[in-house]
Motif scaffolding. Structure first.
Motif, PDB file in Angstrom:
ATOM      1  N   ALA A 240       0.826  -1.209   0.000  1.00 36.92           N
ATOM      2  CA  ALA A 240       0.000   0.000   0.000  1.00 36.92           C
ATOM      3  C   ALA A 240       0.859   1.258   0.000  1.00 36.92           C
ATOM      4  O   ALA A 240       0.593   2.214  -0.738  1.00 36.92           O
ATOM      5  N   LYS A 241       1.914   1.258   0.801  1.00 36.71           N
ATOM      6  CA  LYS A 241       2.717   2.475   0.936  1.00 36.71           C
ATOM      7  C   LYS A 241       3.719   2.651  -0.200  1.00 36.71           C
ATOM      8  O   LYS A 241       4.287   3.729  -0.359  1.00 36.71           O
TER       9      LYS A 241
ATOM     10  N   SER B 298      -6.149   8.760  -3.971  1.00 33.59           N
ATOM     11  CA  SER B 298      -7.173   9.148  -3.003  1.00 33.59           C
ATOM     12  C   SER B 298      -7.791   7.933  -2.329  1.00 33.59           C
ATOM     13  O   SER B 298      -8.153   7.978  -1.152  1.00 33.59           O
ATOM     14  N   GLY B 299      -7.922   6.825  -3.076  1.00 33.62           N
ATOM     15  CA  GLY B 299      -8.497   5.618  -2.494  1.00 33.62           C
ATOM     16  C   GLY B 299      -7.666   5.081  -1.345  1.00 33.62           C
ATOM     17  O   GLY B 299      -8.201   4.673  -0.305  1.00 33.62           O
ATOM     18  N   ASP B 300      -6.335   5.078  -1.514  1.00 34.81           N
ATOM     19  CA  ASP B 300      -5.453   4.627  -0.434  1.00 34.81           C
ATOM     20  C   ASP B 300      -5.574   5.543   0.778  1.00 34.81           C
ATOM     21  O   ASP B 300      -5.533   5.090   1.928  1.00 34.81           O
TER      22      ASP B 300
ATOM     23  N   ARG C   7       9.005  10.446   1.384  1.00 32.40           N
ATOM     24  CA  ARG C   7      10.146   9.664   1.858  1.00 32.40           C
ATOM     25  C   ARG C   7       9.716   8.255   2.255  1.00 32.40           C
ATOM     26  O   ARG C   7      10.412   7.276   1.971  1.00 32.40           O
ATOM     27  N   GLU C   8       8.563   8.158   2.916  1.00 31.56           N
ATOM     28  CA  GLU C   8       8.077   6.829   3.290  1.00 31.56           C
ATOM     29  C   GLU C   8       7.723   6.019   2.042  1.00 31.56           C
ATOM     30  O   GLU C   8       7.967   4.812   1.985  1.00 31.56           O
ATOM     31  N   ARG C   9       7.178   6.685   1.028  1.00 35.72           N
ATOM     32  CA  ARG C   9       6.834   5.996  -0.216  1.00 35.72           C
ATOM     33  C   ARG C   9       8.094   5.448  -0.891  1.00 35.72           C
ATOM     34  O   ARG C   9       8.121   4.304  -1.353  1.00 35.72           O
ATOM     35  N   VAL C  10       9.135   6.247  -0.930  1.00 38.03           N
ATOM     36  CA  VAL C  10      10.396   5.802  -1.541  1.00 38.03           C
ATOM     37  C   VAL C  10      10.992   4.648  -0.743  1.00 38.03           C
ATOM     38  O   VAL C  10      11.496   3.667  -1.316  1.00 38.03           O
ATOM     39  N   ALA C  11      10.931   4.730   0.576  1.00 34.49           N
ATOM     40  CA  ALA C  11      11.449   3.644   1.418  1.00 34.49           C
ATOM     41  C   ALA C  11      10.687   2.346   1.157  1.00 34.49           C
ATOM     42  O   ALA C  11      11.284   1.259   1.091  1.00 34.49           O
TER      43      ALA C  11
END
Length: 298
Positions: free
Chosen positions: A15-16, A22-24, A35-39
């Motif tokens: 998910a991340k 928008s749904g997520d 940054r969390e998405r890239v991680a």
């Protein structure tokens, strides 16, 4: 300052790793920062395909869609891929040496979770490049999906299901060279009588002009089958579907219902005087977010 991120399980990681949607966000699953998405993407890239298969995102004991996928995918071919990471699989898909024949050979060994994982690491251009090598040829009344052929659906809907209006719109679309994929009507009223009238009218149009296409009325599967039992011609059997048992239940369907419907249409085809090109008789669609709106995304 060093920032560290942890992900409790594959569902959170998947998910991340998504691009912002928008749904997520509505589901409370989205990455809280870029940054969390890239991680998440980096961790996902290092995950092996075997780990994804061994840790189903949805428990197959409680979900018949997941169970069917795991029971039927090509495990023998998957053995040659299991040690590959998601990042390596992305490189394989984009490699100039990877051919359409190569992709066809591994197609049945790629479960949806693997496909979802690798697409999270791909740009739009990557997706176009990889997809351009894949051929999914289908055959009903004609043949679709061959290279250098653009198939287009004509959607001659009418707000009151007026047959003359539907036929006029269908004919106009055909004059533009469209409609080879399907003449597909979304009925305003999901009734057996309406669906029957639409299917009979489209069949008359196809027969009168010997159009190499197929017709479909996008009502609920049960409505179409009842219309067929009453004598309406069914080329393609439509149904909205989703990726989980619970979401399918919200559509009022099950895997058993789809299987039975397909068999009924194939039997129906054998009784019609039509030069069928093949036995691809199912037409599936689903709207984005259907699982979320049905509270069936977890």
């Amino acid at each position: 300052m060093i920032e560290r991120f942890s992900f409790s399980d594959l569902r959170e990681l998947f998910a991340k790793a998504n691009e912002e949607k928008s749904g997520d966000q509505l589901a409370g699953l989205a990455a809280r920062s870029e940054r969390e998405r890239v991680a998440a993407k980096q961790k996902l890239a290092d995950l092996t395909l075997d780990e994804i298969v061994r840790q189903p995102l949805i428990d197959p004991d409680n979900d018949d869609v997941s169970r069917l996928l795991l029971d039927t995918f090509d495990r023998t071919t998957f053995d040659s891929l299991r040690s590959m990471t998601v990042g390596e699989f992305r490189e394989y898909l984009l490699d100039d040496d990877t051919t359409a024949v190569d992709l066809e050979g591994v197609q049945r060994a790629i479960i949806p979770e693997i496909a979802a994982a690798v697409t999270k690491l791909m740009s739009n251009k990557d997706l176009v490049l990889a997809a351009a090598r894949i051929r999914n040829v289908t055959r009903c009344r004609n043949t679709m999906g061959e290279r250098d052929v653009l198939g287009i659906r004509v959607q001659p809907n009418h707000p009151s299901d007026d047959i003359d209006g539907i036929l006029l719109a269908a004919f106009e679309g055909l004059l533009y060279g469209c409609g080879d994929a399907v003449l597909g009507v979304n009925p305003a009223t999901d009734s057996v009588e309406t669906v029957s009238r639409i299917l009979i009218a489209l069949q008359r149009l196809i027969d009168a002009y010997q159009i190499p296409t197929q017709a479909c009325c996008l009502a609920h599967i049960t409505t179409q089958l009842e219309a067929m039992r009453r004598g309406a011609p069914v080329d393609l059997l439509f149904q909205s579907i989703a990726g989980t048992q619970a979401a399918n239940a919200s559509f009022g369907i099950s895997l058993a219902m789809l299987t039975e419907g397909r068999e009924q249409v194939l039997d129906h085809h054998r009784g019609r005087d039509v030069p069928w090109k093949g036995d691809h008789v199912m037409y599936f669609e689903t709207g984005q977010g259907s699982a979320l709106s049905a509270e069936a995304h977890h």
